[in-house]
Design a protein around this motif. Structure first.
Motif, PDB file in Angstrom:
ATOM      1  N   CYS A  22       0.853  -1.186   0.000  1.00  0.00           N
ATOM      2  CA  CYS A  22       0.000   0.000   0.000  1.00  0.00           C
ATOM      3  C   CYS A  22       0.894   1.242   0.000  1.00  0.00           C
ATOM      4  O   CYS A  22       1.843   1.322   0.785  1.00  0.00           O
ATOM      5  N   CYS A  25       0.182   2.934   3.867  1.00  0.00           N
ATOM      6  CA  CYS A  25       0.606   2.298   5.124  1.00  0.00           C
ATOM      7  C   CYS A  25       1.748   1.309   4.933  1.00  0.00           C
ATOM      8  O   CYS A  25       2.286   0.782   5.905  1.00  0.00           O
ATOM      9  N   CYS A  40      -4.666   0.142   0.161  1.00  0.00           N
ATOM     10  CA  CYS A  40      -5.760  -0.628   0.750  1.00  0.00           C
ATOM     11  C   CYS A  40      -6.975   0.284   0.971  1.00  0.00           C
ATOM     12  O   CYS A  40      -6.825   1.469   1.285  1.00  0.00           O
ATOM     13  N   CYS A  43      -7.235   2.360   4.145  1.00  0.00           N
ATOM     14  CA  CYS A  43      -6.413   3.582   4.209  1.00  0.00           C
ATOM     15  C   CYS A  43      -7.146   4.757   3.568  1.00  0.00           C
ATOM     16  O   CYS A  43      -7.111   5.880   4.084  1.00  0.00           O
TER      17      CYS A  43
END
Ligand SMILES: [Zn+2]
Length: 240
Positions: A22, A25, A40, A43
């Protein structure tokens, strides 16, 4: 059937050799949709709301008069701070050469722009100095703008503005006054006034802090005949 099997094998091998993460993150992405998006879903759903145009206007008034404010509306994908995952993503495309992250976040910003009625005629990225572009390999604002253009149908003019002086990175320049001084008279507009005459411009940059850079660029575009300049950025800081 064989082709499908080949695709599955290739995907599995790619996952083993180069797993996708991602862009916010840095977690490994397993879900096919998330892998395609490069982030993702959680997020994106948890991205904190960016400060709005009124908040930004108050900030600009701390440095310049109301008459000198050249920006109309500002749209931020999210709030920017060093403690948030968005910092890692921006750091990746500014200093680690991962231009795709700028494009990906630009696409998300494009989705947000569609919620506004801006009626922009052109998208123009804030330029970086040619020497910095050679060093980095791309202008990150241009990559963000390309991401926006993948969502909204507005022509991109990548070289409308030029940066004529190489300045120190704004992130290392602490005082607001120094930032305004740093960017004074360092931009030029390319093209005839007739190109911008009566046009609505959407100016694109990565992070909005003091607003010195974007307001200077917007002011130049207005001087060259633009009717209105709105700004779209990935992150807006809560403090300058
Ligand atoms: Zn994530």
């Amino acid at each position: 059937m064989i082709q499908n099997l080949q695709n599955i094998i290739v995907d599995s091998l790619l996952e083993l050799i180069a797993p996708k993460h991602c862009c916010l993150c840095s977690d490994k992405l397993y879900n096919e949709v998330d892998r395609k998006n490069s982030y993702c879903q959680s997020c994106i759903e948890n991205l904190p709301e960016a400060p709005n145009s009124d908040f930004v206007r108050e900030r600009l008034l701390q440095s310049i008069t109301a008459d000198d404010i050249a920006i109309s509306e500002i749209i931020g994908l999210t709030v920017y701070s060093h403690e948030l995952p968005i910092h890692n993503a921006i750091f990746d495309f500014k200093y680690h050469g991962i231009s795709k992250t700028a494009y990906t976040l630009g696409g998300l910003l494009g989705n947000k722009i569609t919620e506004y009625s801006l009626h922009s005629d052109f998208i123009i990225p804030v330029p970086i100095h040619p020497a910095k572009k050679r060093e980095r390999g791309y202008n990150q604002a241009e990559e963000i703008a390309k991401g926006i253009c993948s969502v909204v149908n507005i022509p991109l003019i990548p070289f409308a503005l030029k940066r004529t002086f190489y300045t120190a990175s704004q992130t290392t320049t602490t005082s607001s006054a120094a930032r305004w001084e740093n960017v004074a008279n360092i931009f030029n507009v390319d093209g005839t006034k007739s190109l911008y005459h009566d046009k609505n411009v959407l100016l694109v940059d990565d992070v909005f802090t003091t607003g010195a850079t974007t307001n200077n660029c917007a002011s130049l575009l207005l001087q060259h005949g633009a009717k209105r300049v709105d700004v779209a950025v990935i992150g807006i800081t809560e403090k300058q």
